[in-house]
Design an enzyme around this catalytic site. Structure first.
Site, PDB file in Angstrom:
ATOM      1  N   ASP A  71     -50.960   0.500  21.288  1.00  0.00           N
ATOM      2  CA  ASP A  71     -49.881   1.060  22.119  1.00  0.00           C
ATOM      3  C   ASP A  71     -50.392   2.040  23.178  1.00  0.00           C
ATOM      4  O   ASP A  71     -49.839   2.138  24.268  1.00  0.00           O
ATOM      5  CB  ASP A  71     -48.782   1.694  21.253  1.00  0.00           C
ATOM      6  CG  ASP A  71     -49.301   2.725  20.260  1.00  0.00           C
ATOM      7  OD1 ASP A  71     -50.545   2.886  20.143  1.00  0.00           O
ATOM      8  OD2 ASP A  71     -48.479   3.361  19.577  1.00  0.00           O
ATOM      9  N   LYS A 109     -49.577   5.743   9.349  1.00  0.00           N
ATOM     10  CA  LYS A 109     -48.149   5.993   9.585  1.00  0.00           C
ATOM     11  C   LYS A 109     -47.223   5.367   8.554  1.00  0.00           C
ATOM     12  O   LYS A 109     -46.150   4.866   8.886  1.00  0.00           O
ATOM     13  CB  LYS A 109     -47.763   5.471  10.977  1.00  0.00           C
ATOM     14  CG  LYS A 109     -48.537   6.127  12.096  1.00  0.00           C
ATOM     15  CD  LYS A 109     -48.116   5.595  13.444  1.00  0.00           C
ATOM     16  CE  LYS A 109     -48.628   4.180  13.646  1.00  0.00           C
ATOM     17  NZ  LYS A 109     -48.499   3.733  15.047  1.00  0.00           N
TER      18      LYS A 109
HETATM   19  C1  GLC Z   1     -51.562   5.750  14.705  1.00  0.00           C
HETATM   20  C2  GLC Z   1     -52.343   4.456  14.873  1.00  0.00           C
HETATM   21  C3  GLC Z   1     -52.782   4.293  16.301  1.00  0.00           C
HETATM   22  C4  GLC Z   1     -51.599   4.409  17.219  1.00  0.00           C
HETATM   23  C5  GLC Z   1     -50.906   5.709  16.979  1.00  0.00           C
HETATM   24  C6  GLC Z   1     -49.692   5.876  17.858  1.00  0.00           C
HETATM   25  O1  GLC Z   1     -52.424   6.792  14.896  1.00  0.00           O
HETATM   26  O2  GLC Z   1     -53.441   4.467  13.992  1.00  0.00           O
HETATM   27  O3  GLC Z   1     -53.376   3.049  16.465  1.00  0.00           O
HETATM   28  O4  GLC Z   1     -52.021   4.324  18.549  1.00  0.00           O
HETATM   29  O5  GLC Z   1     -50.521   5.804  15.646  1.00  0.00           O
HETATM   30  O6  GLC Z   1     -48.732   4.932  17.598  1.00  0.00           O
END
Ligand code: GLC
Ligand code: GLC
Length: 861
Positions: A601, A565
């Site tokens: 999360d 991200k």
């Molecule tokens: C990205 C991260 C993951 C997280 C997701 C949502 O995919 O790698 O860990 O849960 O974003 O935020």
């Protein structure tokens, strides 16, 4: 009278007219007068302008610079029984005439484009969609009113089978007349037809047309003034002859204005007056004849001939004798007088109506003197030269503030119809390109089921520790909450926004700075928060929501595998995040914080929803990124010892497909977005679903459509080349049902994109296609997860809840329902409830932290 008409026009435009409204003001979807650039060969079929005949034309448009070519044309007489019979018969007749005409031309049988000039009041909903409101002018075929005439014509052509003809546009004769007008001194923005019937069209400001949701530009409106007076306003002006004519017509009470002007009625009016005068003893020695008494015995052409200043007298004599009348010495002159009276009235009424249109134009253009050209067409003009001169004189008298030139139409409007057809053909070609571009985004059931199956396979492999794009990371969370956690703790969440300088001490490049700096910054933020909350100096347990892939070896140990991200803090990957945070706390004097848990999360979200609903065994995030976690049987998890009980698995499904398994579904736009990202080749699934990327996919599609000339008139703009101008928020806003298209346009214009309403519609369709695919892919993933849980437990049917968080899921108007629909389709044996969490990951992390604290206390005891 003109004032009444103006009033009636304004009411109809405003959409406040009663059903019996006098004029209809029908928008035509013709938005601009011709540029002159249109070119190509077109077939034009004319129905309804000239009495009982049907005309077919072959028109060649040469574009700018080319010389004009005379169209070829052929006229066919429609048998009376066809004019009054079933609609299908009429359209079959038209298809037959078309092929008879084309047979005589050296043209192929394929790919012909046709413009349909259909001169009756119609509700148009597109350039090639038009529903007949009611027949006028002597036509009354059954089964056509209320139906799309383009559809009926297409069907008939198909039934006939001889030619492959595409009906591209449908046009009223007034519009054809206006559009075919040679661009002369000024723009020609009014079309006036006086043929069998009468009507006019003109270019109205789109914002005045209530039924169109459009505030810019102009649109051609067909006034349909033939029905003016149907609500009774013409009352005192109607003579006994008008009433008699109306009573005997096919449509009594309708088209009252037209019946005083249209060529179909003028001869009949003259006949009725002559009968009256004969019966009163004023004409023909007081005698009538059977011919004079029968309807339709005097036609428009007779009246025109009788009025002729030179040959007229002789013609009157001959015609009256043909009608079996005794013609007396004074009769000829009197009959000519009657003809002139009927004609003059018609021309003057027509002028008054035209004057109303011109005043309307002058008013809305806010010009002192309106310079305007009116294209005229129809047999009444052609056969009766004085009609135009009376019309002109009267218009000048009624609207001295308008400088009007009258331009007779060439080839009866056929060229204009071809022009509209050319424009419509271009739009249709654009639509085709749009659909072709978006087709790969439309996934069918088989494709989605395949994604589900692949996901399932990758899950199993990941759990076993075999090569898989799904890492299936154990989280050491072994149970969903039991409702007993009531301890106080701190939760720290790290995501792009949390590091925003507005929310704490600033950092220049939080996404890419070195690790030390990043973690010092995080501790600064905590201390800042602690001070603001008056909690300074206390040692509190801290839970860290860390939403990146981590290999955990316990609740308080998490080795960052890789950033996602947009984060890329150097030298952080491969390190234990909890250690890094503890070290940073150590570097900072006088702070006591006890890091007890690190929580993804998705896990936090599942836990917080699980606090309310014990069936919540899945966590889903669709925000900046996307991911899911769920409760797996420990016996299936190779990386953790133990065979009984369960453990929450962080799937890290954003990486699904990184081994190429999504290959066929990925479009060239996905590839471009991936290439330009900070982690090319990584997070394939996430890049097709989550908020961080959807706007970029849309932008790349728009760039492509612009390069094809489909959007923005083919003009590439600097704005559109700018990365990330399309925030996911915009997708949510644009697709919101409550927004009208003009607001969509306002949103895009805020981004510096200037677009037409056609553009706005296409942008909307692009957004829909991209977000729909995202939601469906997400749904396929969820289906794989719930099916796995069901099978793990050997259940016929599974009832399960899913805690969900993330801006895209929550803010987008259709995303959540599309996910749910896809899951229903792909996992019919699972009854799934989606629970939206409010800051779920934070609360959930608190729960995990509380549990961790208790576990630690128990260990000490
Ligand atoms: C990205 C991260 C993951 C997280 C997701 C949502 O995919 O790698 O860990 O849960 O974003 O935020
Ligand atoms: C009738 C039709 C109208 C047409 C006019 C002239 O009034 O309703 O659509 O334009 O005749 O042909």
């Amino acid at each position: 009278m003109g004032l009444f008409l103006l009033d009636s026009m304004e009411q109809a435009l405003g959409g406040q007219a009663s059903p019996a409204s006098a004029v209809r003001m029908l928008p035509t979807y013709v938005g601009s007068i011709p540029h002159g650039t249109e070119q190509g060969d077109f077939v034009v079929l004319e129905l309804g302008a000239t009495g009982a005949s049907l005309r077919v034309l072959w028109v060649t448009l040469m574009g700018t610079g080319g010389h004009r070519m005379e169209p070829r044309s052929q006229e066919f007489v429609i048998p009376p029984e066809v004019m009054l019979g079933p609609g299908q018969q009429l359209f079959d007749f038209a298809a037959h005439c078309l092929s008879e005409f084309l047979d005589a031309l050296p043209v192929g049988k394929q790919g012909l484009q046709l413009g349909f000039s259909f001169s009756f009041p119609c509700h148009q909903t597109g350039l090639d969609r038009s529903t007949l409101i009611s027949w006028t002018k002597g036509f009354r075929c059954s089964g056509v009113e209320g139906h799309d005439v383009v559809h009926l014509l297409r069907d008939a052509i198909k039934r006939h089978g001889a030619y492959n003809i595409d009906v591209v546009a449908v046009v009223n004769d007034t519009v054809g007349t206006m559009m075919g007008c040679e661009p002369g001194v000024g723009p020609c923005e009014v079309g006036l037809v006086v043929d069998t019937g009468t009507n006019a069209c003109y270019m109205e400001e789109a914002r005045h047309v209530a039924v169109l949701d459009e505030d810019r530009g102009r649109v051609c409106v067909s006034v349909e003034w033939g029905s003016f007076g149907d609500d009774g306003v013409l009352g005192p002006m109607l003579t006994i002859f008008d009433h008699a004519l109306d009573r005997e017509s096919l449509n009594p009470g309708a088209q009252r204005f037209e019946k005083m002007i249209g060529g179909l009625y003028l001869g009949e009016l003259v006949r009725l007056v002559l009968v009256h005068l004969a019966q009163r003893g004023v004409l023909f020695g007081g005698c009538t004849s059977p011919a004079l008494l029968s309807r339709g015995s005097i036609l428009l052409e007779h009246v025109a001939e009788m009025e002729d200043p030179w040959a007229g007298a002789a013609r009157v004599h001959a015609l009256l004798q043909d009608l079996g009348l005794n013609v007396g010495a004074s009769d000829v002159e009197l009959v000519q007088y009657v003809c002139a009276a009927v004609f003059t009235r018609a021309a003057r009424l027509c002028a008054a109506a035209l004057a109303a249109v011109l005043s309307r134009l002058q008013h809305s253009r806010e010009q002192q003197i309106l310079q305007i050209a009116v294209a005229t067409g129809g047999r009444v003009f052609e056969q009766h030269p004085s009609f135009l001169s009376i019309l002109q004189e009267t218009v000048m008298l009624l609207t001295p503030e308008c400088d009007v030139s009258f331009i007779p139409s060439v080839d009866g409007g056929g060229r204009g119809v071809a022009m509209v057809t050319a424009v419509a053909a271009r739009l249709a070609a654009h639509r085709h390109l749009l659909e072709e571009t978006l087709a790969p985004f439309q996934l069918n059931h088989e494709q989605l089921a395949a994604v589900q199956a692949q996901m399932r396979e990758a899950m199993v492999k990941g759990l076993r520790g075999e090569a898989s794009s799904l890492r299936m990371l154990p989280t050491y969370v072994r149970a969903t909450p039991d409702g007993s956690g009531k301890d106080v703790c701190f939760v720290l969440r790290m995501w792009p926004r949390a590091l925003d300088s507005r929310e704490g001490p600033g950092l220049d490049h939080p996404l890419t700075c070195p690790t030390l700096q990043l973690f010092d910054h995080i501790v600064d933020c905590i201390v800042d928060f602690q001070q603001k909350q008056g909690l300074s100096g206390q040692s509190l347990p801290l839970g860290f929501t860390f939403s990146f892939p981590c290999r955990q070896l316990g609740l308080d140990q998490g080795i960052l595998l890789n950033w996602t991200k947009g984060f890329s803090a150097s030298d952080c990957e491969g390190q234990d995040i909890v250690c890094l945070l503890r070290e940073a706390i150590g570097r900072r004097q006088a702070v006591e914080l006890n890091v007890v848990a690190i929580v993804n999360d998705t896990v936090g979200t599942m836990m917080s929803c699980g606090y309310e609903d014990p069936r919540c065994e899945v966590g889903l995030i669709v925000g900046t990124g996307t991911n899911a976690c769920y409760m797996e049987e420990l016996r299936n998890v190779a990386a953790v010892a133990g065979d009984s009980g369960q453990m929450c698995i962080n799937m890290e499904w954003g990486a699904f497909g990184d081994d190429g398994s999504l290959g066929l579904l990925r479009t060239c736009f996905d590839a471009s977005v991936d290439q330009a990202s900070i982690n090319p080749g990584k997070q394939s699934f996430e890049k097709m679903i989550s908020g961080m990327y959807l706007g970029e996919i849309v932008r790349h599609i728009l760039l492509h459509l612009t390069s094809l000339g489909v959007l923005f008139r083919g003009q590439q703009t600097q704005r559109l080349q700018t990365r990330d101008i399309f925030k996911t928020k915009f997708l949510s806003e644009i697709e919101s049902d409550s927004l009208a298209l003009r607001q969509v346009r306002a949103i895009l214009e805020d981004l510096g994109l200037s677009l037409t309403s056609d553009d706005a519609l296409m942008v909307l369709e692009v957004c829909q296609a991209v977000s729909q695919r995202a939601a469906q892919l997400c749904g396929a993933g969820v289906a794989a997860v719930v099916e796995k849980i069901r099978e793990n437990r050997g259940l016929e049917e599974l009832t399960v809840s899913i805690g969900v968080d993330g801006t895209l899921y929550k803010l987008h108007p259709h995303f959540s329902s599309l996910v749910a629909a896809t899951v229903r389709e792909l996992a019919p044996r699972c009854v799934v409830t989606f629970l939206q969490s409010e800051d779920g990951s934070g609360k959930g992390a608190a729960l995990v932290t509380a549990v961790a604290c208790r576990l630690a206390q128990m260990a000490r005891v």
